[in-house]
Design an enzyme around this catalytic site. Structure first.
Site, PDB file in Angstrom:
ATOM      1  N   GLY A   1      43.844  18.229  46.173  1.00  0.00           N
ATOM      2  CA  GLY A   1      43.931  19.281  46.338  1.00  0.00           C
ATOM      3  C   GLY A   1      44.522  19.894  47.659  1.00  0.00           C
TER       4      GLY A   1
ATOM      5  N   VAL B   1      46.100  25.057  51.076  1.00  0.00           N
ATOM      6  CA  VAL B   1      45.280  25.281  52.548  1.00  0.00           C
ATOM      7  C   VAL B   1      43.984  25.067  53.259  1.00  0.00           C
ATOM      8  N   ILE B   2      43.039  25.071  51.703  1.00  0.00           N
ATOM      9  CA  ILE B   2      41.498  24.237  51.702  1.00  0.00           C
ATOM     10  C   ILE B   2      41.479  23.501  52.413  1.00  0.00           C
TER      11      ILE B   2
ATOM     12  N   HIS C   1      56.063  35.264  81.237  1.00  0.00           N
ATOM     13  CA  HIS C   1      56.208  32.936  81.539  1.00  0.00           C
ATOM     14  C   HIS C   1      55.102  33.464  81.591  1.00  0.00           C
TER      15      HIS C   1
ATOM     16  N   ASP D   1      40.584  39.632  46.024  1.00  0.00           N
ATOM     17  CA  ASP D   1      40.859  38.133  45.852  1.00  0.00           C
ATOM     18  C   ASP D   1      40.782  38.098  44.151  1.00  0.00           C
TER      19      ASP D   1
ATOM     20  N   ALA E   1      39.678  21.074  46.004  1.00  0.00           N
ATOM     21  CA  ALA E   1      40.106  22.108  46.310  1.00  0.00           C
ATOM     22  C   ALA E   1      41.242  22.346  46.137  1.00  0.00           C
ATOM     23  N   VAL E   2      41.956  23.604  44.806  1.00  0.00           N
ATOM     24  CA  VAL E   2      42.620  23.132  43.981  1.00  0.00           C
ATOM     25  C   VAL E   2      42.983  24.323  43.809  1.00  0.00           C
ATOM     26  N   GLY E   3      42.136  25.400  44.096  1.00  0.00           N
ATOM     27  CA  GLY E   3      42.382  27.121  43.978  1.00  0.00           C
ATOM     28  C   GLY E   3      41.744  27.894  43.905  1.00  0.00           C
ATOM     29  N   ARG E   4      41.511  29.205  43.715  1.00  0.00           N
ATOM     30  CA  ARG E   4      40.411  29.708  43.233  1.00  0.00           C
ATOM     31  C   ARG E   4      40.884  30.339  42.107  1.00  0.00           C
TER      32      ARG E   4
HETATM   33  P1  FAD Z   1      34.708  37.586  48.794  1.00  0.00           P
HETATM   34  O1  FAD Z   1      34.670  37.653  49.891  1.00  0.00           O
HETATM   35  O2  FAD Z   1      34.317  36.507  47.359  1.00  0.00           O
HETATM   36  O3  FAD Z   1      33.069  38.422  48.660  1.00  0.00           O
HETATM   37  C1  FAD Z   1      32.917  39.420  47.513  1.00  0.00           C
HETATM   38  C2  FAD Z   1      31.159  39.275  47.501  1.00  0.00           C
HETATM   39  O4  FAD Z   1      31.415  40.164  46.145  1.00  0.00           O
HETATM   40  C3  FAD Z   1      30.892  38.657  47.209  1.00  0.00           C
HETATM   41  O5  FAD Z   1      29.611  38.831  48.135  1.00  0.00           O
HETATM   42  C4  FAD Z   1      29.894  38.712  45.241  1.00  0.00           C
HETATM   43  O6  FAD Z   1      28.930  37.324  45.849  1.00  0.00           O
HETATM   44  C5  FAD Z   1      30.153  39.786  45.151  1.00  0.00           C
HETATM   45  N1  FAD Z   1      29.988  40.327  44.341  1.00  0.00           N
HETATM   46  C6  FAD Z   1      30.829  39.708  42.940  1.00  0.00           C
HETATM   47  N2  FAD Z   1      30.367  40.246  41.709  1.00  0.00           N
HETATM   48  C7  FAD Z   1      29.556  41.100  42.132  1.00  0.00           C
HETATM   49  C8  FAD Z   1      28.853  42.173  41.244  1.00  0.00           C
HETATM   50  N3  FAD Z   1      28.763  41.870  39.854  1.00  0.00           N
HETATM   51  N4  FAD Z   1      28.181  42.301  42.050  1.00  0.00           N
HETATM   52  C9  FAD Z   1      26.956  42.272  43.230  1.00  0.00           C
HETATM   53  N5  FAD Z   1      28.092  42.185  44.138  1.00  0.00           N
HETATM   54  C10 FAD Z   1      29.218  41.146  43.196  1.00  0.00           C
HETATM   55  N6  FAD Z   1      41.028  34.295  54.118  1.00  0.00           N
HETATM   56  C11 FAD Z   1      41.963  34.308  55.454  1.00  0.00           C
HETATM   57  O7  FAD Z   1      42.591  35.371  55.420  1.00  0.00           O
HETATM   58  N7  FAD Z   1      41.818  33.860  56.049  1.00  0.00           N
HETATM   59  C12 FAD Z   1      40.709  32.621  56.468  1.00  0.00           C
HETATM   60  O8  FAD Z   1      40.725  31.270  57.676  1.00  0.00           O
HETATM   61  C13 FAD Z   1      40.504  31.773  55.696  1.00  0.00           C
HETATM   62  N8  FAD Z   1      39.708  30.760  54.898  1.00  0.00           N
HETATM   63  C14 FAD Z   1      39.019  30.577  53.930  1.00  0.00           C
HETATM   64  C15 FAD Z   1      38.300  29.334  54.046  1.00  0.00           C
HETATM   65  C16 FAD Z   1      37.300  28.819  52.796  1.00  0.00           C
HETATM   66  C17 FAD Z   1      36.457  27.968  53.136  1.00  0.00           C
HETATM   67  C18 FAD Z   1      37.654  30.461  52.085  1.00  0.00           C
HETATM   68  C19 FAD Z   1      36.633  29.455  50.752  1.00  0.00           C
HETATM   69  C20 FAD Z   1      38.772  31.195  52.174  1.00  0.00           C
HETATM   70  C21 FAD Z   1      39.085  31.500  53.020  1.00  0.00           C
HETATM   71  N9  FAD Z   1      39.632  32.444  52.841  1.00  0.00           N
HETATM   72  C22 FAD Z   1      40.572  32.584  53.938  1.00  0.00           C
HETATM   73  C23 FAD Z   1      39.929  32.971  51.667  1.00  0.00           C
HETATM   74  C24 FAD Z   1      39.245  34.676  51.623  1.00  0.00           C
HETATM   75  O9  FAD Z   1      37.746  34.199  51.963  1.00  0.00           O
HETATM   76  C25 FAD Z   1      39.121  35.569  50.579  1.00  0.00           C
HETATM   77  O10 FAD Z   1      40.786  35.763  50.768  1.00  0.00           O
HETATM   78  C26 FAD Z   1      38.532  36.737  51.208  1.00  0.00           C
HETATM   79  O11 FAD Z   1      37.031  36.376  50.977  1.00  0.00           O
HETATM   80  C27 FAD Z   1      38.703  37.616  49.546  1.00  0.00           C
HETATM   81  O12 FAD Z   1      38.174  38.599  49.772  1.00  0.00           O
HETATM   82  P2  FAD Z   1      37.181  39.684  48.487  1.00  0.00           P
HETATM   83  O13 FAD Z   1      36.376  40.684  49.890  1.00  0.00           O
HETATM   84  O14 FAD Z   1      38.375  39.817  47.778  1.00  0.00           O
HETATM   85  O15 FAD Z   1      35.918  38.864  47.844  1.00  0.00           O
HETATM   86  P1  NAD Z   2      45.495  26.329  47.393  1.00  0.00           P
HETATM   87  O1  NAD Z   2      46.217  27.560  46.285  1.00  0.00           O
HETATM   88  O2  NAD Z   2      46.199  26.658  48.671  1.00  0.00           O
HETATM   89  O3  NAD Z   2      46.219  24.815  47.111  1.00  0.00           O
HETATM   90  C1  NAD Z   2      45.118  24.117  46.053  1.00  0.00           C
HETATM   91  C2  NAD Z   2      46.563  22.748  46.336  1.00  0.00           C
HETATM   92  O4  NAD Z   2      45.664  22.410  45.238  1.00  0.00           O
HETATM   93  C3  NAD Z   2      47.683  23.312  46.329  1.00  0.00           C
HETATM   94  O5  NAD Z   2      48.389  22.695  46.561  1.00  0.00           O
HETATM   95  C4  NAD Z   2      47.844  22.669  43.788  1.00  0.00           C
HETATM   96  O6  NAD Z   2      49.653  22.044  44.011  1.00  0.00           O
HETATM   97  C5  NAD Z   2      46.410  21.533  44.480  1.00  0.00           C
HETATM   98  N1  NAD Z   2      46.528  21.357  42.984  1.00  0.00           N
HETATM   99  C6  NAD Z   2      46.149  21.836  42.327  1.00  0.00           C
HETATM  100  N2  NAD Z   2      45.485  21.271  40.799  1.00  0.00           N
HETATM  101  C7  NAD Z   2      45.428  20.054  41.502  1.00  0.00           C
HETATM  102  C8  NAD Z   2      44.960  18.733  40.914  1.00  0.00           C
HETATM  103  N3  NAD Z   2      44.159  18.760  39.456  1.00  0.00           N
HETATM  104  N4  NAD Z   2      45.020  17.537  41.374  1.00  0.00           N
HETATM  105  C9  NAD Z   2      45.711  17.205  43.131  1.00  0.00           C
HETATM  106  N5  NAD Z   2      45.728  19.065  43.315  1.00  0.00           N
HETATM  107  C10 NAD Z   2      46.098  19.538  42.482  1.00  0.00           C
HETATM  108  O7  NAD Z   2      43.813  26.490  47.359  1.00  0.00           O
HETATM  109  P2  NAD Z   2      42.535  25.996  48.084  1.00  0.00           P
HETATM  110  O8  NAD Z   2      43.398  25.659  49.165  1.00  0.00           O
HETATM  111  O9  NAD Z   2      41.807  25.889  47.166  1.00  0.00           O
HETATM  112  O10 NAD Z   2      42.334  27.626  48.753  1.00  0.00           O
HETATM  113  C11 NAD Z   2      42.160  28.559  48.185  1.00  0.00           C
HETATM  114  C12 NAD Z   2      42.856  30.532  48.207  1.00  0.00           C
HETATM  115  O11 NAD Z   2      41.711  30.410  49.352  1.00  0.00           O
HETATM  116  C13 NAD Z   2      43.741  30.534  48.805  1.00  0.00           C
HETATM  117  O12 NAD Z   2      44.599  30.956  47.935  1.00  0.00           O
HETATM  118  C14 NAD Z   2      44.177  30.664  50.230  1.00  0.00           C
HETATM  119  O13 NAD Z   2      44.747  31.346  50.099  1.00  0.00           O
HETATM  120  C15 NAD Z   2      42.372  31.092  50.443  1.00  0.00           C
HETATM  121  N6  NAD Z   2      42.511  30.373  51.659  1.00  0.00           N
HETATM  122  C16 NAD Z   2      43.432  31.034  52.962  1.00  0.00           C
HETATM  123  C17 NAD Z   2      42.691  30.035  54.368  1.00  0.00           C
HETATM  124  C18 NAD Z   2      43.868  30.796  55.336  1.00  0.00           C
HETATM  125  O14 NAD Z   2      44.051  31.996  54.740  1.00  0.00           O
HETATM  126  N7  NAD Z   2      43.650  29.562  55.874  1.00  0.00           N
HETATM  127  C19 NAD Z   2      41.649  29.433  53.884  1.00  0.00           C
HETATM  128  C20 NAD Z   2      41.067  28.426  53.214  1.00  0.00           C
HETATM  129  C21 NAD Z   2      41.823  29.463  52.147  1.00  0.00           C
END
Ligand code: FAD
Ligand code: NAD
Length: 475
Positions: free
Chosen positions: A188, A191-192, A451, A319, A276-279
């Site tokens: 993938g 972004v991740i 500047h 999310d 890292a193929v999405g969430r």
């Molecule tokens: P979450 O942050 O997932 O929080 C949900 C919470 O709900 C969790 O604590 C979970 O345990 C809890 N929960 C779920 N179900 C229940 C239940 N039934 N009872 C009690 N608790 C529950 N986004 C950015 O904007 N910038 C970035 O730089 C960025 N970097 C990222 C890097 C990585 C590696 C990853 C994986 C994601 C990144 N993201 C980034 C995406 C960002 O983390 C998510 O968009 C964000 O966390 C979503 O917020 P949320 O509150 O919807 O959910």
């Molecule tokens: P993503 O959607 O950014 O990228 C997933 C990539 O995997 C895509 O390019 C897709 O074409 C590819 N893919 C899907 N299936 C595949 C397969 N079977 N084999 C090879 N490639 C495949 O998802 P992510 O990188 O997993 O991130 C998940 C979410 O977390 C994103 O929606 C992103 O917005 C969020 N996130 C945000 C940040 C940030 O804001 N800096 C950082 C990390 C994560």
């Protein structure tokens, strides 16, 4: 005896905890339930973002970038470091320290704002009724006027490459490596994949990114994506596009990934695999049998533009609902919903959400890409400016990339801004504010930029949209 609240939020990620705080600020009696558990069994507010996403990834990106620069760039500043070495345990400890400070900060904010923070599982039983089960305890009933669902998302697993929690990991696992793997396969190239691939590449791993699509970063303006890919390849990131992984197997040499592309089938052997193929939206055990909340075909909680679900007084944010999976998008939805519940006017402008990819160079954008405008049949003009002609970027020794401003050919309104370059994630804020106020390219042109700063590249790109750039030849 059941407790009662005005608002109960399920999930304390950036969408949920912000909603709970704003609800309390609005005078509503609010509670926030969260079940997050760390690897060591400790609990923490903050969700994916603070515990296993945005924050730990940026901490490691910063450390690895400094290490890389000490090796590769300091010499050009005239600074010689003979033996720069790394201490992964210390890097990881620094990362964990930052996470701890910020997650404890949420508990403190709850307390200061009068939010009841509850750690355990939350389940929506029906309008006005939530079941709360503390960790290790038994379920109890909470009555509430409104419910905000903010349960977040979880990584998608590939059948052909199942997680094993050690060598085949999701993004959380990839933030926890205790030593630098020799060879990393990233499945993938989104972004991740790019952010975490960059961390381990900068620290010395050979990183191969296998991306299913032929197009690199399909969601990014393609001029910017191509420029970024050129830099990543020059840094030694091996990006294979149009490649689909078909199988994986473990052998004495490591983990072998078979993949197919236009040229046939291939395989690579690596020590660690980051998938890292999405969430996907996470709603496991979120609803009791009578909850009645509708999900869409992909499992997202169905909401309207104001984040209302089909059940009255039940809202969903972050999310778990449609739209980009970004922390700030979720937080703004949380604020909007808490304000709407309090009877105020509120909205989220989904047209102007900034996105940032924290690679080096960084990629950031807001508004529409050239490709989208072409598809929508909108007449536009483009101005761009290379950081190579920006004094501050030169001084920083980070002059790769460009700023691109797209404005309406009819009324000059800014339609999109796209950046690849130093501090792109900070620079994009100006574009977001400008677009939020419906600014024109001329508004940016007539705004004074200090500047020498990187922001002058934004100024010049806006000028270039009318062929009036001062430090570039207008074509
Ligand atoms: P979450 O942050 O997932 O929080 C949900 C919470 O709900 C969790 O604590 C979970 O345990 C809890 N929960 C779920 N179900 C229940 C239940 N039934 N009872 C009690 N608790 C529950 N986004 C950015 O904007 N910038 C970035 O730089 C960025 N970097 C990222 C890097 C990585 C590696 C990853 C994986 C994601 C990144 N993201 C980034 C995406 C960002 O983390 C998510 O968009 C964000 O966390 C979503 O917020 P949320 O509150 O919807 O959910
Ligand atoms: P993503 O959607 O950014 O990228 C997933 C990539 O995997 C895509 O390019 C897709 O074409 C590819 N893919 C899907 N299936 C595949 C397969 N079977 N084999 C090879 N490639 C495949 O998802 P992510 O990188 O997993 O991130 C998940 C979410 O977390 C994103 O929606 C992103 O917005 C969020 N996130 C945000 C940040 C940030 O804001 N800096 C950082 C990390 C994560």
């Amino acid at each position: 005896m059941s407790q009662s609240f005005d608002v109960v939020v399920i999930g304390a990620g950036p969408a949920g905890y912000v909603a709970a705080i704003r609800a309390a600020q609005n005078g509503l009696k609010s509670a926030c339930i969260d079940e997050w558990k760390n690897r060591d069994g400790s609990t923490a507010f903050g969700g994916t973002c603070l515990n296993a996403g945005c924050i730990p990834s940026k901490a490691l990106l910063e450390s690895s970038e400094l290490y890389h620069r000490a090796h590769a760039e300091f010499a050009s500043h005239g600074i010689r470091i003979e033996h720069a070495s790394m201490d992964i345990a210390k890097m990881q400890a620094r990362k964990s320290g930052i996470v701890k400070q910020l997650t404890s900060g949420i508990a403190a904010l709850f307390k200061a704002n009068g939010v009841t923070g509850l750690q355990g599982h939350g389940r929506m039983l029906g309008a006005g009724r939530v079941e709360y089960t503390p960790h290790g305890g038994s379920p109890g009933l909470i009555e509430t006027r409104s419910v905000i669902l903010a349960s977040g998302s979880a990584p998608i697993e590939l059948k052909a490459v199942p997680f094993d929690g050690k060598d085949v990991v999701d993004s959380w696992g990839a933030l926890e490596f205790v030593e630098v793997p020799k060879r990393v396969g990233v499945i993938g190239g989104g972004v991740i994949g790019l952010e975490l691939g960059s961390v381990w590449k900068r620290l010395g791993a050979e990183v191969t990114v296998i991306e299913a699509l032929d197009q690199f970063l399909y969601m990014v303006d393609q001029q910017i994506a191509k420029e970024a890919l050129r830099h990543f390849k020059r840094q030694g990131l091996d990006v294979r596009l149009g490649a689909k992984v078909t199988a994986s197997r473990r052998g004495t040499e490591g983990i072998t990934l078979d993949y197919a592309d236009a040229n046939g089938t291939h395989s690579i052997t690596v020590d660690k695999v980051i998938v890292a193929v999405g969430r996907r939206p996470y709603t496991q055990d979120l609803f009791g049998p009578d909850a009645g909340v509708r999900l869409d075909q992909r499992g997202f909680i169905e909401v309207d533009h104001e984040c209302r679900t089909n059940v009255p007084n039940v809202w969903a944010v972050g999310d778990a609902v449609r739209g980009p999976m970004l922390a700030h998008k979720g937080s703004e939805e949380g604020v909007m919903v808490a304000d709407l519940i309090a009877g105020q006017v509120a909205e989220v402008n989904y047209e102007v959400i900034p996105s940032v990819i924290y690679t080096a160079p960084e990629i950031a954008w807001t508004g529409r890409t050239e490709e989208q405008l072409k598809q929508d049949g909108v007449a536009y003009k483009v101005g761009s400016f290379n950081f190579a002609a920006n004094g501050r970027a030169k001084a920083l020794e980070q002059a790769a990339g460009l700023v691109k401003v797209i404005a309406s050919a009819e009324d000059d309104r800014i339609l999109g801004v796209h950046i690849v370059g130093p501090m792109a994630g900070e620079l994009i804020a100006e574009a977001v504010l400008a677009m939020e106020f419906s600014a024109s390219a001329e508004d940016l042109q007539r705004t004074i930029h200090a500047h020498p700063t990187l922001s002058e590249a934004m100024h010049e790109a806006a000028l270039a949209a009318d062929k009036r750039a001062l430090h570039a030849i207008n074509k």
